[in-house]
Design a protein around this motif. Structure first.
Motif, mmCIF file in Angstrom:
data_model
loop_
_atom_site.group_PDB
_atom_site.id
_atom_site.type_symbol
_atom_site.label_atom_id
_atom_site.label_comp_id
_atom_site.label_asym_id
_atom_site.label_seq_id
_atom_site.Cartn_x
_atom_site.Cartn_y
_atom_site.Cartn_z
ATOM 1 N N LEU A 84 8.264 41.034 -2.990
ATOM 2 C CA LEU A 84 6.921 40.543 -2.688
ATOM 3 C C LEU A 84 5.857 41.551 -3.110
ATOM 4 C CD1 LEU A 84 7.223 38.899 0.863
ATOM 5 C CD2 LEU A 84 6.615 37.770 -1.280
ATOM 6 N N LEU A 87 5.402 41.396 -6.804
ATOM 7 C CA LEU A 87 4.731 40.139 -7.148
ATOM 8 C C LEU A 87 3.236 40.223 -6.848
ATOM 9 C CD1 LEU A 87 4.908 37.059 -7.903
ATOM 10 C CD2 LEU A 87 5.134 36.632 -5.457
ATOM 11 N N PHE A 88 2.898 40.639 -5.644
ATOM 12 C CA PHE A 88 1.482 40.712 -5.270
ATOM 13 C C PHE A 88 0.730 41.725 -6.120
ATOM 14 C CE2 PHE A 88 2.660 39.263 -0.721
ATOM 15 C CZ PHE A 88 2.574 37.947 -1.113
ATOM 16 N N LEU A 91 0.076 40.219 -9.481
ATOM 17 C CA LEU A 91 -0.946 39.177 -9.405
ATOM 18 C C LEU A 91 -2.334 39.775 -9.211
ATOM 19 C CD1 LEU A 91 0.803 36.442 -7.226
ATOM 20 C CD2 LEU A 91 0.522 36.510 -9.709
ATOM 21 N N LEU A 92 -2.412 40.804 -8.372
ATOM 22 C CA LEU A 92 -3.729 41.361 -8.070
ATOM 23 C C LEU A 92 -4.279 42.234 -9.195
ATOM 24 C CD1 LEU A 92 -3.552 42.231 -4.269
ATOM 25 C CD2 LEU A 92 -4.538 40.253 -5.390
ATOM 26 N N LYS A 95 -4.331 39.192 -12.760
ATOM 27 C CA LYS A 95 -5.319 38.122 -12.601
ATOM 28 C C LYS A 95 -6.565 38.772 -12.029
ATOM 29 C CE LYS A 95 -2.224 34.731 -13.131
ATOM 30 N NZ LYS A 95 -2.276 33.774 -14.216
ATOM 31 N N TYR A 103 -7.623 40.656 -0.484
ATOM 32 C CA TYR A 103 -6.173 40.585 -0.305
ATOM 33 C C TYR A 103 -5.570 41.975 -0.098
ATOM 34 C CZ TYR A 103 -6.848 35.914 -2.280
ATOM 35 O OH TYR A 103 -7.279 34.650 -2.531
ATOM 36 N N ARG A 104 -6.058 42.908 -0.892
ATOM 37 C CA ARG A 104 -5.550 44.288 -0.740
ATOM 38 C C ARG A 104 -5.726 44.777 0.679
ATOM 39 N NH1 ARG A 104 -6.593 48.335 -5.640
ATOM 40 N NH2 ARG A 104 -6.456 49.841 -3.959
ATOM 41 N N PHE A 107 -3.517 42.558 3.271
ATOM 42 C CA PHE A 107 -2.067 42.736 3.204
ATOM 43 C C PHE A 107 -1.636 44.090 3.768
ATOM 44 C CE2 PHE A 107 -1.335 39.603 -0.575
ATOM 45 C CZ PHE A 107 -1.934 38.611 0.185
ATOM 46 N N VAL A 165 9.629 43.130 6.947
ATOM 47 C CA VAL A 165 9.038 42.869 5.639
ATOM 48 C C VAL A 165 7.517 42.764 5.775
ATOM 49 C CG1 VAL A 165 8.897 41.195 3.747
ATOM 50 C CG2 VAL A 165 11.104 41.719 4.783
ATOM 51 N N VAL A 169 5.175 45.265 3.295
ATOM 52 C CA VAL A 169 4.776 44.750 1.985
ATOM 53 C C VAL A 169 3.482 45.396 1.472
ATOM 54 C CG1 VAL A 169 3.830 42.721 0.807
ATOM 55 C CG2 VAL A 169 5.964 42.542 2.044
ATOM 56 N N TYR A 171 2.019 48.167 2.098
ATOM 57 C CA TYR A 171 2.135 49.582 1.770
ATOM 58 C C TYR A 171 2.661 49.778 0.351
ATOM 59 C CZ TYR A 171 3.568 54.436 2.449
ATOM 60 O OH TYR A 171 3.716 55.784 2.344
ATOM 61 N N ILE A 174 0.255 48.575 -2.435
ATOM 62 C CA ILE A 174 -0.798 49.521 -2.801
ATOM 63 C C ILE A 174 -0.265 50.568 -3.785
ATOM 64 C CG2 ILE A 174 -2.300 51.367 -1.914
ATOM 65 C CD1 ILE A 174 -3.347 48.739 -1.028
ATOM 66 N N ILE A 175 0.945 51.037 -3.524
ATOM 67 C CA ILE A 175 1.528 52.045 -4.418
ATOM 68 C C ILE A 175 1.780 51.461 -5.813
ATOM 69 C CG2 ILE A 175 3.587 53.450 -4.840
ATOM 70 C CD1 ILE A 175 3.701 53.888 -1.809
ATOM 71 N N ASN B 8 -5.876 30.013 -12.200
ATOM 72 C CA ASN B 8 -5.733 31.003 -11.137
ATOM 73 C C ASN B 8 -5.476 30.381 -9.773
ATOM 74 O OD1 ASN B 8 -5.909 33.305 -12.602
ATOM 75 N ND2 ASN B 8 -8.134 33.474 -12.422
ATOM 76 N N VAL B 11 -2.031 30.837 -7.951
ATOM 77 C CA VAL B 11 -1.929 32.220 -7.505
ATOM 78 C C VAL B 11 -2.766 32.425 -6.250
ATOM 79 C CG1 VAL B 11 -2.578 34.585 -8.090
ATOM 80 C CG2 VAL B 11 -1.470 33.137 -9.781
ATOM 81 N N LEU B 15 -1.669 33.616 -2.461
ATOM 82 C CA LEU B 15 -2.230 34.802 -1.814
ATOM 83 C C LEU B 15 -2.922 34.437 -0.499
ATOM 84 C CD1 LEU B 15 -3.667 36.622 -4.949
ATOM 85 C CD2 LEU B 15 -1.667 37.294 -3.627
ATOM 86 N N TYR B 18 -0.318 33.868 2.219
ATOM 87 C CA TYR B 18 0.174 35.126 2.776
ATOM 88 C C TYR B 18 -0.893 35.786 3.651
ATOM 89 C CZ TYR B 18 3.089 39.165 3.455
ATOM 90 O OH TYR B 18 3.839 40.133 4.045
ATOM 91 N N SER B 19 -2.163 35.644 3.255
ATOM 92 C CA SER B 19 -3.235 36.205 4.086
ATOM 93 C C SER B 19 -3.206 35.591 5.479
ATOM 94 C CB SER B 19 -4.606 35.946 3.472
ATOM 95 O OG SER B 19 -4.647 36.441 2.167
ATOM 96 N N VAL B 22 -0.530 36.997 7.576
ATOM 97 C CA VAL B 22 -0.865 38.326 8.107
ATOM 98 C C VAL B 22 -1.907 38.227 9.217
ATOM 99 C CG1 VAL B 22 -1.939 40.545 7.572
ATOM 100 C CG2 VAL B 22 -0.268 39.579 6.009
ATOM 101 N N LEU B 270 -2.278 57.644 -0.073
ATOM 102 C CA LEU B 270 -0.940 57.096 -0.192
ATOM 103 C C LEU B 270 -0.353 57.398 -1.553
ATOM 104 C CD1 LEU B 270 -0.051 54.887 1.994
ATOM 105 C CD2 LEU B 270 -0.189 53.342 0.086
ATOM 106 N N ASN B 271 -1.223 57.300 -2.565
ATOM 107 C CA ASN B 271 -0.742 57.461 -3.925
ATOM 108 C C ASN B 271 -0.680 58.907 -4.367
ATOM 109 O OD1 ASN B 271 -0.300 54.720 -4.704
ATOM 110 N ND2 ASN B 271 -2.502 54.479 -4.434
#
Lengths: 294, 277
Positions: A84, A87-88, A91-92, A95, A103-104, A107, A165, A169, A171, A174-175, B8, B11, B15, B18-19, B22, B270-271
């Protein structure tokens, strides 16, 4: 080396080293050692019994059941989460949606919640009478599909997978987004001009280039699943029904703190450690590919 | 490019679904925390008819959430202060001085990143017992701080190695002592990295459960996560869920607030090498 410099180095490193030695390294070594003893923990009576704890373990049905459950989580949770997340993130990034920052942000939400909070939340989602899942099924006329999700042998392990999950997801997404954003855009432009489909671009450009990042995250994730599954099981099912969701960690915990079998508990701990190491090595091997840099 | 925009939508729908997955449980928790028990049993799905804060009053008066909150704050701040100070100093020396034993130390901390926490719970319990630090908030602070040293050092090394050595050399020539350099020159320059590790450690201390569960027994010393786990057990039999939902919101708010204020910091941190959940 000047003496001032030497004392500076000591002053700076010693406090951290002392604290880590006492509360990280010493207990770690102690745990390894204790697995060879029979010890109730409260009295000072420690008896060296060699490999007896491990022999008991081999014949302990619950250990095998717990091991199976552990492996189930270690397999399903990373596969679903990383699937997931990839995939996300694709897509992010690919697109160019206007609202992609929304969404970022959303999620990633579950990742800042305490695992205890998530576990309690999902206990309600699965609640047999007023839980979200059963209410939804009733609403669409699928009464026969409703379950006491956390109370049945057949469903309990899957019911534990989803909150894990759900939590992770964002986390990893983002990476991976950062990894994908690091790929030069002209690669995609050329691929586009050459007539490569989105899927081909993913398979031939994105995936190989974020593979290294995925490998690193996989290993850390496996260790996380190991560590975190304790909280979920402890709060949501307490290992039940009838040890159906028992994992090595909760079983070890019960053996140590409820039954006072500290030595045996640590032998189970050593098994866990062995699995973690084996898994890290295995995932290293399985995901080994040439590192590609364009 | 009209067709492109349309393409789009699948897609987008994915999304959005899923939002909802959450957000909805969180939304449900917040709305339920304002409902009376009767309202909840009538229809767990409805929105509250009035915003009753009775559950919050209950959470503080009957369920003792106030003292759990206080304990969480004390433990989190104590552990942060200790861990960040000593890890910062250690990380600085490890990045700047190149000796064999410092390289060994660095490897040791890297290795410790992979220790599963549960593995050391039992021996740690006995160690704390011997040190008379069991069921003691200071004991919990020390354990929390120590547990995150390897991770904090690891992250700090990443940040500190990006700071150029020129500043220190210039300060050295001006007669600044090593400690002066560390605290008056490097510390302010490493601020952004420090904030990142503070956020990460704050989250892990605030949300920690296993160690608090194992080492704290007195009701009055419980942290928030421990408190709500017990509250859940109690409410299961009392079937009065209101206070539990209020308590859940109280635990969630600080971290969600921190996240919304410092989102950019968290996700970029994080990165930078914080590949740890």
């Amino acid at each position: 080396m000047k003496s001032g410099e030497r004392s500076f180095i000591w002053v700076c490193t010693l406090p951290a080293l002392l604290l880590a030695a006492v509360f990280v390294f010493y207990p770690f070594a102690q745990a390894l050692l204790m697995s060879f003893y029979s010890w109730s923990g409260i009295s000072d009576e420690k008896v060296f019994i060699g490999l007896d704890n491990f022999r008991t373990m081999l014949g302990d049905e619950i250990v095998w059941k717990a091991l199976k459950n552990n492996l189930f989580l270690l397999l399903t949770v990373p596969v679903l989460t990383m699937g997931l997340a990839v995939l996300f993130s694709v897509l992010l990034t690919r697109k160019k949606l206007k609202e992609r920052n929304f969404y970022r942000t959303v999620f990633f939400f579950p990742n800042v919640l305490a695992l205890v909070v998530i576990s309690i939340l999902w206990s309600f989602i699965y609640h047999p009478t007023f839980g979200i899942v059963n209410s939804l099924l009733n609403a669409v006329g699928l009464e026969q599909w409703t379950h006491a999700w956390l109370g049945e042998q057949g469903t309990v392990m899957w019911a534990l997978v989803f909150p894990m999950v759900w939590q992770a997801v964002g986390y990893y997404m983002i990476i991976y987004i950062a990894a994908i954003e690091g790929i030069p855009t002209d690669l995609y432009e050329v691929a586009h001009l050459e007539g490569a489909s989105e899927w081909q671009q993913f398979r031939l450009i994105t995936l190989p280039l974020i593979w290294t990042v995925m490998r690193v995250t996989l290993i850390l994730f496996l260790i996380n699943v190991f560590n975190q599954s304790f909280t979920y099981v402890n709060v949501m099912t307490a290992g039940g029904p009838d040890n159906g969701s028992q994992i090595l960690m909760t079983y070890m915990y019960g053996q140590g703190f409820a039954n006072g079998n500290f030595g045996y508990a640590m032998a189970i701990g050593v098994l866990m450690l062995g699995i973690t190491i084996a898994l890290s090595l295995l995932s290293e091997l399985l995901t080994k590919r040439e590192t590609i840099q364009y | 490019m009209k067709t492109k925009a349309w393409s789009n939508w699948p897609v987008r729908i994915l999304l959005l679904i899923y939002s909802v997955i959450v957000i909805y449980p969180l939304f449900w928790t917040v709305t339920t925390s304002f409902k009376t028990t009767n309202e909840f049993y009538d229809n767990p799905w409805s929105l509250p008819t009035s915003f009753s804060i009775a559950n919050y009053v209950n959470a503080f008066e009957k369920a003792n959430i106030g003292s759990y909150f206080f304990n969480s704050i004390v433990v989190t701040i104590g552990a942060l202060a200790i861990c960040i100070t000593i890890s910062f100093m250690a990380a600085y020396v490890i990045t700047r001085y190149d000796t064999r034993w410092l390289r060994g130390l660095r490897k040791l901390y890297m290795l410790a990143l992979f220790f599963p926490i549960a593995f050391k719970i039992v021996p740690l319990f006995m160690l704390l017992n011997q040190l008379h630090l069991l069921d003691n908030r200071f004991g919990l602070i020390l354990v929390y701080a120590a547990t995150s040293i390897p991770f904090t050092v690891f992250l700090m090394i990443g940040f500190l190695s990006t700071i150029s050595k020129d500043y220190e050399e210039a300060a050295m020539i001006d007669g600044c002592s090593r400690y002066g350099i560390l605290f008056r020159i490097i510390l302010p320059m490493a601020q952004s990295g420090l904030i990142t590790v503070v956020i990460f450690n704050f989250m892990s201390y605030w949300n920690e459960y296993i160690m608090a569960l194992s080492f704290i027994t007195t009701e009055g010393k419980r942290t928030l996560t421990l408190g709500i786990a017990y509250l859940m057990e109690v409410q299961r039999y009392a079937t009065d869920w209101g206070a539990l939902f209020a308590a859940l919101v109280i635990v969630m708010v600080p971290t969600l607030l921190l996240y919304s204020l410092l989102q950019r910091k968290i996700t970029s941190g994080l990165n930078m090498g914080g590949l740890k959940g």
